[in-house]
Design a protein around this motif. Structure first.
Motif, PDB file in Angstrom:
ATOM      1  N   LEU A 308      44.187  45.632  33.906  1.00 11.83           N
ATOM      2  CA  LEU A 308      44.996  45.846  32.706  1.00 11.83           C
ATOM      3  C   LEU A 308      46.184  44.889  32.660  1.00 11.83           C
ATOM      4  CD1 LEU A 308      45.097  49.740  32.281  1.00 11.83           C
ATOM      5  CD2 LEU A 308      43.632  48.079  31.123  1.00 11.83           C
ATOM      6  N   THR A 309      46.775  44.618  33.802  1.00 14.99           N
ATOM      7  CA  THR A 309      47.917  43.702  33.852  1.00 14.99           C
ATOM      8  C   THR A 309      47.507  42.296  33.425  1.00 14.99           C
ATOM      9  OG1 THR A 309      48.946  44.994  35.632  1.00 14.99           O
ATOM     10  CG2 THR A 309      49.693  42.728  35.355  1.00 14.99           C
ATOM     11  N   ARG A 310      46.276  41.897  33.756  1.00 16.24           N
ATOM     12  CA  ARG A 310      45.797  40.549  33.401  1.00 16.24           C
ATOM     13  C   ARG A 310      45.309  40.458  31.960  1.00 16.24           C
ATOM     14  NH1 ARG A 310      43.452  41.388  38.410  1.00 16.24           N
ATOM     15  NH2 ARG A 310      41.407  41.788  37.498  1.00 16.24           N
ATOM     16  N   ALA A 311      45.065  41.598  31.309  1.00 22.44           N
ATOM     17  CA  ALA A 311      44.482  41.606  29.972  1.00 22.44           C
ATOM     18  C   ALA A 311      45.522  41.279  28.908  1.00 22.44           C
ATOM     19  CB  ALA A 311      43.849  42.961  29.695  1.00 22.44           C
ATOM     20  N   ASP A 312      45.035  40.903  27.739  1.00 20.27           N
ATOM     21  CA  ASP A 312      45.889  40.647  26.577  1.00 20.27           C
ATOM     22  C   ASP A 312      46.465  41.978  26.094  1.00 20.27           C
ATOM     23  OD1 ASP A 312      47.024  40.129  24.109  1.00 20.27           O
ATOM     24  OD2 ASP A 312      45.264  39.158  23.262  1.00 20.27           O
ATOM     25  N   PRO A 313      47.786  42.161  26.131  1.00 20.39           N
ATOM     26  CA  PRO A 313      48.368  43.449  25.730  1.00 20.39           C
ATOM     27  C   PRO A 313      48.032  43.858  24.299  1.00 20.39           C
ATOM     28  CG  PRO A 313      49.997  42.084  26.849  1.00 20.39           C
ATOM     29  CD  PRO A 313      48.809  41.217  26.610  1.00 20.39           C
TER      30      PRO A 313
END
Length: 348
Positions: A308-313
């Motif tokens: 989730l941290t690496r994903a596009d917010p």
């Protein structure tokens, strides 16, 4: 404090209680202020009275297993006041079985595990809850608006972890992935596949609404129609619909030495005329693997937090198609046509 509760086994007993007791210290040292809980099919089944189990002696079951909160106090020093946190859903059984004894409680063999908001542990749909440090997962502050997606992401993180483990049986370099179903689990499975650099295809029934755009934003290809109409054989399939016909079709569609992960749960009670012999021949002669996957342990929750941290917010935020304040709780548990993920929010 306010809490959303049901009487297990009693259909449509969902209600908002204003005077639910504060969480006892026995639940855990970390005290958390609830920010939101996600709503999923499991909640709907519990509300329908299909299953659910309150803790011994409790007046009801607080539902909600997809959590997001902010730490109020943690005397253990594991987290700090103000940190974002989610609570791991399943806890190991007290016996424990061989898997629970090594913290692989998602693979419990005797069924004596407990689960927040589902089985013998109060859930997270209450203004404050407690959690043991072992089951508290800290989140990046940037995930304040979307951290409620951590639980479903942990489910697909486990699926991919087990796909990776099975892949070690041979020299294998997968290229393509088929995800069937573009609900929250399917879309998050596709997200993790794209993070692995794979060519991703998503098959779903919807031709309108947000799903095609969400898939395209990942750089993946969106398909409608049937599995049989696809013009490629995927190396990996993550089946997220639980639809019996789709389950059987993807088993036959995978490429040689392919891996099929069944992450959707079928309702049962339906008979399909199917050539089981042909399926057996395909699986045996092509050395394919079919396995089921559900729930997650601490390793998978940590993997999910990283994903989730690496994903596009903004992409993650688009998955949450409705945000409902707790005062209007009934609306959150009433399905709407284009829902992907609904969040019941305790703070606005």
């Amino acid at each position: 404090m306010r809490a959303v509760t049901v009487t297990p086994g009693v259909p449509d007993s969902l209600r908002l209680v204003d005077d639910w007791p504060e969480p006892p210290s026995e639940e855990g040292a970390i005290l958390v202020e609830a920010l939101a809980v996600g709503v999923c099919g499991t909640d709907h089944e519990i509300i329908a009275g299909d299953y659910g189990e309150a803790p011994p002696g409790a007046p009801g079951l607080v539902i909600g297993h997809e959590s997001l909160g902010r730490v109020l106090e943690d005397p253990t020093g594991t987290l700090r006041a103000g940190d974002l946190v989610a609570g791991i859903v399943r806890h190991p059984d007290p016996v424990p079985c061989a898997n629970c004894a090594v913290d692989e409680w998602d693979m419990c063999r005797n069924g004596l595990y407990t689960e927040h908001g589902i089985k013998a542990l109060q859930g997270f749909a209450r203004e404050r809850w407690r959690i043991q440090p072992k089951f508290a997962v800290g989140l990046d502050p940037a995930l304040a608006g979307v951290g409620v997606l951590l639980e479903p992401t942990s489910v697909v993180a486990k699926a991919w972890d087990h796909i990776d483990r099975i892949a070690h049986r041979t020299e294998w370099q997968p290229q393509s992935v088929l995800v069937t179903g573009a609900g929250p689990i399917g879309l998050l499975a596709a997200l993790l596949a794209t993070q692995r650099g794979l060519t991703v295809h998503v098959l779903d029934r919807n031709t309108t609404g947000p799903k095609p755009g969400l898939v395209a934003a990942l750089g993946a290809t969106y398909h409608t129609g049937t599995v049989g109409e696809l013009d490629f054989e995927p190396d990996v399939v993550v089946e997220c619909t639980g639809a019996p016909a789709v389950v059987l079709e993807v088993m036959c569609k995978a490429a040689p030495i392919g891996i099929v992960c069944l992450a959707g749960v079928s309702s049962g009670g339906r008979t399909i005329d199917f050539d089981a012999g042909a399926l057996n021949r395909t699986l045996v002669l092509e050395n394919n693997v079919v396995f089921g996957s559900v729930n997650a342990n601490r390793r998978h929750w940590d993997l999910a937090a990283g994903a989730l941290t690496r994903a596009d917010p903004s992409w993650l935020d688009s998955l949450i198609t409705r945000r409902v304040p707790v005062g209007a709780y009934a609306e959150a548990y009433t399905p709407a046509g284009d829902d992907i993920k609904v969040a019941l929010e305790f703070t606005t």
